[in-house]
Motif scaffolding. Structure first.
Motif, PDB file in Angstrom:
ATOM      1  N   ARG A 297       0.843  -1.211   0.000  1.00  0.00           N
ATOM      2  CA  ARG A 297       0.000   0.000   0.000  1.00  0.00           C
ATOM      3  C   ARG A 297       0.868   1.247   0.000  1.00  0.00           C
ATOM      4  NH1 ARG A 297      -3.135  -2.648   4.217  1.00  0.00           N
ATOM      5  NH2 ARG A 297      -4.703  -3.871   3.123  1.00  0.00           N
ATOM      6  N   PRO A 298       0.329   2.340  -0.517  1.00  0.00           N
ATOM      7  CA  PRO A 298       1.120   3.571  -0.593  1.00  0.00           C
ATOM      8  C   PRO A 298       1.136   4.352   0.719  1.00  0.00           C
ATOM      9  CG  PRO A 298      -0.996   3.873  -1.672  1.00  0.00           C
ATOM     10  CD  PRO A 298      -0.965   2.447  -1.223  1.00  0.00           C
ATOM     11  N   SER A 299       0.563   3.800   1.788  1.00  0.00           N
ATOM     12  CA  SER A 299       0.652   4.485   3.075  1.00  0.00           C
ATOM     13  C   SER A 299       1.420   3.583   4.032  1.00  0.00           C
ATOM     14  CB  SER A 299      -0.745   4.785   3.610  1.00  0.00           C
ATOM     15  OG  SER A 299      -1.443   3.584   3.774  1.00  0.00           O
ATOM     16  N   PRO A 300       2.043   4.179   5.041  1.00  0.00           N
ATOM     17  CA  PRO A 300       2.969   3.374   5.846  1.00  0.00           C
ATOM     18  C   PRO A 300       2.292   2.275   6.651  1.00  0.00           C
ATOM     19  CG  PRO A 300       2.808   5.635   6.686  1.00  0.00           C
ATOM     20  CD  PRO A 300       2.027   5.585   5.433  1.00  0.00           C
ATOM     21  N   MET A 301       2.904   1.121   6.613  1.00  0.00           N
ATOM     22  CA  MET A 301       2.478   0.039   7.493  1.00  0.00           C
ATOM     23  C   MET A 301       2.795   0.439   8.928  1.00  0.00           C
ATOM     24  SD  MET A 301       3.882  -3.885   7.623  1.00  0.00           S
ATOM     25  CE  MET A 301       5.622  -3.574   7.832  1.00  0.00           C
ATOM     26  N   LEU A 302       1.894   0.099   9.838  1.00  0.00           N
ATOM     27  CA  LEU A 302       2.141   0.309  11.270  1.00  0.00           C
ATOM     28  C   LEU A 302       1.719  -0.986  11.926  1.00  0.00           C
ATOM     29  CD1 LEU A 302       0.399   3.772  11.462  1.00  0.00           C
ATOM     30  CD2 LEU A 302       2.817   3.365  11.870  1.00  0.00           C
ATOM     31  N   ARG A 303       2.602  -1.940  11.958  1.00  0.00           N
ATOM     32  CA  ARG A 303       2.170  -3.255  12.413  1.00  0.00           C
ATOM     33  C   ARG A 303       3.015  -3.762  13.564  1.00  0.00           C
ATOM     34  NH1 ARG A 303      -1.441  -6.941  10.879  1.00  0.00           N
ATOM     35  NH2 ARG A 303      -2.027  -5.765   9.039  1.00  0.00           N
ATOM     36  N   LEU A 304       2.299  -4.274  14.550  1.00  0.00           N
ATOM     37  CA  LEU A 304       2.944  -4.920  15.679  1.00  0.00           C
ATOM     38  C   LEU A 304       2.837  -6.423  15.480  1.00  0.00           C
ATOM     39  CD1 LEU A 304       3.989  -4.744  18.738  1.00  0.00           C
ATOM     40  CD2 LEU A 304       1.627  -5.176  19.331  1.00  0.00           C
ATOM     41  N   VAL A 305       3.959  -7.110  15.528  1.00  0.00           N
ATOM     42  CA  VAL A 305       3.907  -8.564  15.497  1.00  0.00           C
ATOM     43  C   VAL A 305       4.183  -9.046  16.908  1.00  0.00           C
ATOM     44  CG1 VAL A 305       5.017 -10.669  14.688  1.00  0.00           C
ATOM     45  CG2 VAL A 305       4.588  -8.800  13.104  1.00  0.00           C
ATOM     46  N   GLN A 306       3.200  -9.674  17.496  1.00  0.00           N
ATOM     47  CA  GLN A 306       3.462 -10.251  18.799  1.00  0.00           C
ATOM     48  C   GLN A 306       3.540 -11.753  18.652  1.00  0.00           C
ATOM     49  OE1 GLN A 306       0.543  -9.551  21.777  1.00  0.00           O
ATOM     50  NE2 GLN A 306      -1.197  -9.888  20.464  1.00  0.00           N
ATOM     51  N   GLY A 307       4.501 -12.306  19.344  1.00  0.00           N
ATOM     52  CA  GLY A 307       4.680 -13.740  19.264  1.00  0.00           C
ATOM     53  C   GLY A 307       5.494 -14.141  20.462  1.00  0.00           C
ATOM     54  N   ASP A 308       5.114 -15.229  21.058  1.00  0.00           N
ATOM     55  CA  ASP A 308       5.764 -15.676  22.271  1.00  0.00           C
ATOM     56  C   ASP A 308       7.264 -15.874  22.037  1.00  0.00           C
ATOM     57  OD1 ASP A 308       5.857 -16.391  24.855  1.00  0.00           O
ATOM     58  OD2 ASP A 308       4.367 -17.995  24.690  1.00  0.00           O
ATOM     59  N   VAL A 309       8.019 -15.912  23.114  1.00  0.00           N
ATOM     60  CA  VAL A 309       9.449 -16.150  22.971  1.00  0.00           C
ATOM     61  C   VAL A 309       9.659 -17.442  22.192  1.00  0.00           C
ATOM     62  CG1 VAL A 309      10.350 -14.904  24.947  1.00  0.00           C
ATOM     63  CG2 VAL A 309       9.385 -17.143  25.286  1.00  0.00           C
ATOM     64  N   GLY A 310      10.541 -17.391  21.218  1.00  0.00           N
ATOM     65  CA  GLY A 310      10.860 -18.583  20.440  1.00  0.00           C
ATOM     66  C   GLY A 310       9.893 -18.867  19.304  1.00  0.00           C
TER      67      GLY A 310
END
Ligand code: ADP
Ligand code: MG
Length: 722
Positions: A297-310
């Motif tokens: 997309r032509p607008s900035p991604m603002l994404r949080l990836v949460q994922g457990d340790v490992g």
């Protein structure tokens, strides 16, 4: 951000804008102190809400006191002891005939105070009892020595307790707030929530709510007020949550109004994936696909990836970076510690160099000629991929064409820092014509869903909710520190079988410092922790002479740390004695045993992070939580939670329940000002309403939305001029 600039404010609402110097007794000096805390006008004082109440309307028998529950007690002095342990100390035992004794403990006191506590003197005090060596004790209670005669009436309503303002005593602060409240205008000019939205919720008007929480009437529901569930408090919490939510939504809208490079996957990411020695999990692939859509997309991604340790966040980030690189642009990966950044560097080199992609490295210790060279490569675009620490955000760092900024373990960074990397886009900052890079932030601190929606209203959230196959769950036990000798044997056996182990030394607080897990480390505590690790290292080296033992702590030179980590990773060291510096990210698959000393001092999130260092390979792993008795109730619950589950989400929910969101997220993480009154756990049921209200206001009454934000969040969102 200017205050209340939008919409023609009704004349009376301007009362709220009256400067504080209009109040009797608020001279320029006092005004300055208040301004330092963001309070400049009457409205700011109206919203300076009590954090809690002291219930001095009744006395609690000492026998009935509960640890952690504040109460008022009256008794006679039975014994006084002046001592010196780490520092001067005064202990006053009082009894009230209820067959129990309460100790009042002081670390700062004057001789006159000591003289007051004559055996037999009648003392009334208020405070929060905690378990001490000899029963319950209150550290620095507020107290009063009563005259010999009876009398001294109890209070007749709850006393509000305001957050302290430096340089202004609590009595003066209360007086000023009282004066400000005397000028509270009528409902019509105060209320911002449209009636149509407010009425169905059956909550009191703002004016009524403010008066109730500041000056609880005699007949008010004391229990509800103490619990923070009084309708007046709910009304204020609703508006405060709404203000914060709107402000994050605004930030997000402002961000997305910028242009961002449109990136398409040209197959480089797929090549990386196909060369990996493992297959992506379904969750990793799904999250990568989500990222791909954003990048296109032509607008900035603002994404949080949460994922457990490992859960394997790094490789997903690396694939995202490949999309930027394939498009001829740059990607940067920033980690909160040098240790972690180094490890990313090593991993990425292993993955990307075979694809012919060089990686530049920038950390604080890269100086002189080497630094100049890296900066030149970054500025010319010769370096398509840069890995580093905070050093990446420094002024002299100019990117040729930064298209993707990746921030690992984002809870360790503040929002400002996140934005600083964003400002490294083409054209710099958020000025007109600037191209803002896509932003990917990663965290291993899972956030319960309701909270994520509120804390990260400015981010989209993806979850890697699946661990790579073949991991065996870590067996966790809690043992009293008296059993330490057995553990030495256990390490001997494990290492003889070719496994590796961690021994984690934590800060041993003086017990009187209160039960504050995860409190921020300052230089002094880091020093104490380093000393503890040094001592343990020496003791274990003597006990286990046949093993290779290494030491890592926060006060070592980065080069020494790295050398030791590398030796551990290569298997030349069997046992690594470390402080909590290794908490984030460190990845050594052959390590299968972890011992955490004084585990009772750590918060759940930290314990979970630490434990995540083992169980990364296929070997059966275990984690031993050593604790020192007696355990506080909270500590016991934390250790139990750790034994029962290894699911980061369950742990986060529990942490939230035990600690509250303020500490879980911290202001640094959310970038929010601390809430004045709202509590994301207690008020969680309001969140759906908050989200719906926000939606409506943004469409129907954007001016009102602005005014609500200005009223509650005001200057705290200055950084969001984004
Ligand atoms: P975290 O999400 O905690 O940052 P990492 O990205 O450090 O996790 O990954 C942990 C380990 O798992 C690394 O050694 C990584 O190479 C490995 N890994 C990542 N994805 C997979 C997978 N799908 N299968 C097997 N191992 C994986
Ligand atoms: Mg990681």
């Amino acid at each position: 951000m200017a205050r209340r600039t939008t919409g023609p404010a009704p004349a009376l609402a301007a009362v709220g804008d009256t400067p504080l110097t209009a109040l009797a007794g608020c001279g320029p000096k006092v005004a300055e102190k208040l301004a330092a805390r963001g309070m400049t006008c009457l409205q700011d004082l109206w919203l300076q809400l009590p954090r809690q109440y002291e219930d001095r309307t009744r006395l609690t028998p000492i026998r009935a006191l509960q640890p952690g529950v504040a109460a008022q007690v009256e008794g006679r002095v039975e014994a006084v002891e002046r001592g010196f342990r780490y520092r001067p100390m005064l202990r006053v035992a009082i009894g009230d005939g209820s067959q129990a004794t309460l100790v009042l403990r002081f670390f700062h006191f004057r001789a006159a105070q000591v003289a007051q506590f004559q055996p037999g003197a009648r003392v009334r005090c208020y405070g929060t009892p905690r378990p001490g060596l000899h029963g319950l004790e209150i550290v620095h209670p507020s107290y009063q020595v009563l005259g010999a005669a009876a009398g001294d009436e109890l209070g007749d309503a709850l006393d509000p307790v305001y957050p302290a303002v430096e340089g202004i005593g609590p009595v003066s602060l209360r007086r000023l707030i009282g004066l400000a409240l005397d000028r509270l205008p009528d409902d019509e000019s105060l209320e911002l929530l449209p009636d149509a939205l407010r009425e169905p919720l059956r909550l009191p008007s703002l004016r009524k709510a403010l008066l109730t929480v500041h000056r609880p009437p005699r007949d008010a529901d004391v229990a509800a007020l103490l619990a923070g569930t009084h309708p007046a408090q709910r009304r204020l919490a609703l508006e405060e949550l709404l203000a914060h939510h709107l402000s994050l939504r605004r930030q997000r809208m402002a961000q997305q109004a910028h242009a961002a490079p449109v990136l398409a996957d040209t197959g480089l990411a797929a090549r990386l994936r196909d060369d990996l020695p493992f297959r992506l999990t379904g969750a990793q692939q799904r999250v990568f696909d989500e990222i791909l859509l954003d990048l296109a997309r032509p607008s900035p991604m603002l994404r949080l990836v949460q994922g457990d340790v490992g859960s394997g966040k790094t490789v997903v980030a690396a694939m995202a970076a490949m999309v930027a690189v394939a498009g001829g642009k740059q990607a940067a990966l920033m980690a909160p510690t040098e240790l972690l950044a180094e490890q990313h560097l090593a991993n990425l080199r292993g993955w990307l160099e075979p694809l012919g992609i060089p990686i530049a490295w920038l950390a604080g210790k890269v100086t002189g000629k080497a630094r100049a060279q890296v900066l030149a490569q970054v500025a010319s675009g010769e370096a398509p991929m840069v890995v580093g620490t905070h050093a990446l955000m420094q002024e002299g760092v100019v990117f040729h064409d930064l298209a993707l900024a990746i921030i690992d373990e984002q809870h360790r960074f503040g929002v400002h820092q996140r934005l600083a990397l964003r400002d490294k886009g083409v054209g710099g900052g958020d000025g007109p014509g600037a191209i803002v890079p896509h932003q990917l932030v990663m965290t291993a601190t899972p956030i319960p869903r309701t909270l994520a929606m509120s804390a990260y209203a400015d981010l989209d959230v993806s979850s890697i909710d699946e661990l790579p196959p073949g991991r065996t769950p870590v067996q966790t036990v809690a043992l009293s520190s008296e059993r330490r000798p057995e553990l030495v044997e256990r390490i001997r056996v494990a290492c003889a079988q070719g496994r590796q182990a961690y021994w984690i030394c934590t800060l041993i607080d003086e017990p009187e410092e209160g039960d504050k897990p995860g409190a921020a480390m300052n230089g002094a505590s880091m020093k104490i922790e380093a000393q503890a690790a040094q001592t343990t290292f020496e003791a274990l080296s003597a006990q286990l002479p046949e093993l290779g033992i290494g030491l890592v702590h926060g006060r070592m030179k980065p080069a020494e740390k790295q050398a030791t980590m590398a030796a551990f990773k290569a298997g030349r060291i069997d046992l690594l004695v470390a402080t909590t510096v290794i908490e984030v990210g460190v990845d050594v698959a052959n390590a299968s045993l972890m011992i955490i000393e004084n585990a009772e001092r750590l918060g759940l999130a930290q314990l979970h992070q630490l434990r995540g260092r083992v169980g990364r390979g296929s070997a059966e792993s275990s984690c031993v939580l050593l604790y020192r008795s007696p355990l506080s109730m909270l500590a016991r619950q934390r250790l139990e939670t750790m034994r029962e589950t290894s699911d980061g989400f369950v742990i986060a929910e529990k942490d939230l329940e035990l600690r509250g969101p303020g500490e879980l997220l911290g202001t640094r993480q959310t970038g929010l000002a601390e809430f004045r009154l709202a509590d994301l756990v207690r008020d969680a049921d309001l969140l759906p309403q908050v989200h719906a209200l926000a939606e409506q206001l943004l469409v129907d009454a954007p001016d009102t939305a602005d005014r609500i934000v200005a009223r509650w969040v005001g200057s705290a969102v200055r950084y969001a001029g984004a």
